[in-house]
Design a protein around this motif. Structure first.
Motif: not given
Ligand code: PRP
Ligand code: URA
Length: 204
Positions: A95-121
């Motif tokens: 699966g994929y999660v897109g996060l990018e830290r702001d260069h000034q604040t170092a706080v991450a911003r979420s921009y993408y998410r695609k996940l397969p089923p996670l339960a039991g794995k």
């Protein structure tokens, strides 16, 4: 719970990975080597189940992996840790999660998410750098919301601040790292660290 690699090959690869003169092609090779060691360490306790096979000589009761495995790299630097899991676990789902830290604040911003089923794995969140822990905590939050119960975080370089942040927000998550570094600098980069992992992996 923090697990730090102790294999001498990990120390060797890390030293060259940190070297500012290491070029992207070698950097990717070293990251892959560390990823293989981390993939083994982070799956050491995977449950198995009995399975009987016929050898050419007789039946044999052996063990096979009992549950599926999901690897979730945090884009983009986490992509550098995916291939080792594909090499060792051909049935792994990614699966994929897109996060990018702001260069000034170092706080991450979420921009993408695609996940397969996670339960039991067993879900392994992959990101080579654990600095403030902001990106990892956000990613683990959303993996939990998406149904993950058996969660681990796999990094190459961890800062004490990041480990503390993950342990505070997700006390049951196991953290696997090649090394625990000293501290963050004023810009929230890890010291001694290796600089910006994504930039060095992709030559940007
Ligand atoms: C880097 C790294 C982590 C994050 C760690 O990613 O790959 O995701 O910073 O920092 P934190 O613990 O303080 O959140 P970055 O945001 O630079 O994006 P990139 O992977 O696209 O280079
Ligand atoms: N992200 C990186 O790539 N490097 C650091 O030192 C901190 C965050």
């Amino acid at each position: 719970m923090l697990h730090v690699l102790t294999h001498p090959l990990a120390a060797h690869a890390l030293t060259h990975l940190r070297d500012r003169t290491t070029k992207p092609a070698t950097f990717r090779t070293l990251a892959h080597q560390l990823g293989l060691l981390l993939a083994l360490e982070s799956t050491r306790d995977l449950p198995t189940r009995a399975q009987t096979v016929d050898t050419p000589l007789e039946p044999h009761s052996g063990q096979v992996l009992a549950h599926g495995l999901v690897a979730v790299p945090i884009l983009r630097a986490g992509l550098g840790l995916v291939q080792p899991y594909l090499d060792l676990f051909p049935d792994v789902a990614v699966g994929y999660v897109g996060l990018e830290r702001d260069h000034q604040t170092a706080v991450a911003r979420s921009y993408y998410r695609k996940l397969p089923p996670l339960a039991g794995k067993r879900v392994l969140c992959l990101d080579p750098m654990l600095a403030t822990g902001g990106s990892a905590v956000q990613a683990l939050d959303l993996l939990r919301e998406a149904g993950a119960t058996d969660l681990a975080l796999v990094v190459i370089v961890a800062a004490p601040e990041g480990v503390a942040a993950v342990e505070a927000a997700h006390p049951t998550v196991q953290i696997y790292t090649a090394v625990l570094d000293r501290e963050l600098n004023a810009q929230k980069y890890i010291l001694p660290g290796l600089g910006d992992f994504g930039d060095r992996l992709y030559g940007t």
